[in-house]
Enzyme design. Structure first.
Site, mmCIF file in Angstrom:
data_model
loop_
_atom_site.group_PDB
_atom_site.id
_atom_site.type_symbol
_atom_site.label_atom_id
_atom_site.label_comp_id
_atom_site.label_asym_id
_atom_site.label_seq_id
_atom_site.Cartn_x
_atom_site.Cartn_y
_atom_site.Cartn_z
ATOM 1 N N HIS A 45 30.349 17.406 65.964
ATOM 2 C CA HIS A 45 29.037 17.260 65.342
ATOM 3 C C HIS A 45 28.230 18.546 65.490
ATOM 4 O O HIS A 45 28.623 19.459 66.211
ATOM 5 C CB HIS A 45 28.267 16.092 65.970
ATOM 6 N N LYS A 60 23.180 17.593 68.484
ATOM 7 C CA LYS A 60 23.498 16.234 68.944
ATOM 8 C C LYS A 60 23.530 16.206 70.465
ATOM 9 O O LYS A 60 24.146 17.063 71.097
ATOM 10 C CB LYS A 60 24.830 15.770 68.376
#
Length: 265
Positions: free
Chosen positions: A154, A158
Site C-alpha cells: 500500500h 498507511k
C-alpha cells in the site's frame, strides 16, 4: 426502483436514464451528502443534477471511512462503532468498511446488528470479495502440501500492517483449512527464524508511493505454485462496491452481513 436509481445517481452512474459503468467525478461529494440525510430517507438540498431528492424506501447509512484509505485504526474505528449505535437506534441499515476494530468493538457491532441490518467488510471491492471466496476454496482443496504466503503493498501513508484485506485473505485461507488464523499466523520474520512451520500462513508487507492496494495469496508446494492476485487501480472501486451493498441491504431484516451475502457467494 426509485431507491436504486437514486443510489446510482449519487455515484454519477446514470445519464439520461442509462447506467454508466463507474462513478462520476462528483461521486464522493454526492455519497457524502446522502450519508448525512439524517436517516429520514430524504436527501434534503441535494444537488439538482444528482436526482436524489425523492424519498427512499429506507435510508442506508454508509460509514465514511470506506472512502478513505480503508485503514480503520484508532479514531476511525471508534467513529465506525458509534455510527453502528446510531443506525441501531434509528433502524437505519448500515454499510461499514472500517477495519482495525478490536474484539470489543466487533462485539458492539454484533449487538447493533440485532436491531438493524449491517453489512461489514474489510474491503468493499467486488473483485477482492470474489477472490476471498476462491481463496477459502483453494486452501481447502490443496491442503498442507502447499505453504500459504500472503503479500500486500500500500501507499506510504498507511499506518496499519498487515492490511485488513490481507488479514481477511488469511482468515479465508485458515477457514478453508479448518484452523484458527491466530494459531498459524507468521508475521514479521527477521533474523534467524528457523525453518518454516508446516501449516503456517505467512504475511509480507511493503509500503511506498501512492499504491492504492495490491494483494496476492501464494500456495507453494515443492512442484508448483498457485497465485491469487488483486490490484486496485482506482479508489472509486470501493465506493462502487459500497453502494452495491447499500442497495442490497436496504430491505434486509436485522443481522450482520458480509459482502459474501451481498454477492451471493
Amino acid at each position: 426502483g426509485p431507491g436504486r436509481r437514486n443510489w446510482k445517481a449519487a455515484l454519477g452512474q446514470t445519464n439520461g436514464g442509462r447506467e454508466q459503468p463507474g462513478p462520476g467525478p462528483d461521486a464522493m461529494r454526492r455519497v457524502r451528502h446522502l450519508e448525512h440525510a439524517q436517516y429520514t430517507g430524504h436527501a434534503h438540498g441535494a444537488p439538482a443534477d444528482g436526482g436524489v431528492e425523492e424519498p427512499h424506501r429506507r435510508a442506508v447509512f454508509i460509514e465514511k471511512q470506506i472512502f478513505g484509505d480503508g485503514g480503520g485504526c484508532g479514531f476511525a474505528a471508534v467513529v465506525g462503532v458509534h455510527h453502528a449505535g446510531l443506525a441501531a437506534e434509528s433502524g437505519t441499515a448500515l454499510v461499514i468498511g472500517t477495519t482495525g476494530l478490536s474484539p470489543e468493538q466487533e462485539a458492539v457491532l454484533s449487538e447493533a446488528a440485532k436491531k438493524t441490518a449491517i453489512v461489514y467488510a474489510a474491503n468493499m471491492s467486488v473483485g477482492v470479495n470474489v477472490l476471498l471466496a476462491v481463496t477459502e476454496q483453494v486452501a481447502g482443496i490443496l491442503g498442507d502440501d502447499f505453504d500459504i504466503e500472503i503479500f500486500e503493498m500500500h501507499h506510504r501513508h498507511k499506518v496499519d500492517a498487515p492490511s485488513g484485506t490481507a488479514l481477511a485473505f488469511g482468515k479465508a485461507a485458515a477457514k478453508g483449512r479448518g484452523v484458527d488464523l491466530d494459531q498459524v499466523s507468521a508475521r514479521g520474520r527477521d533474523g534467524v527464524t528457523g525453518a518454516r512451520n508446516t501449516g503456517d500462513i505467512g504475511f509480507a508487507v511493503q509500503r511506498g508511493g501512492s499504491v492504492v492496494g495490491e494483494h496476492s495469496v501464494l500456495f507453494v508446494s515443492d512442484q508448483e505454485r498457485v497465485t491469487i492476485s488483486h490490484q486496485a487501480d482506482d479508489r472509486s472501486l470501493f465506493a462502487s462496491g459500497a453502494v452495491r451493498a447499500a442497495m442490497w441491504v436496504a430491505d434486509k431484516p436485522p443481522g450482520l452481513y458480509s459482502m459474501k451475502d451481498v454477492l451471493g457467494l
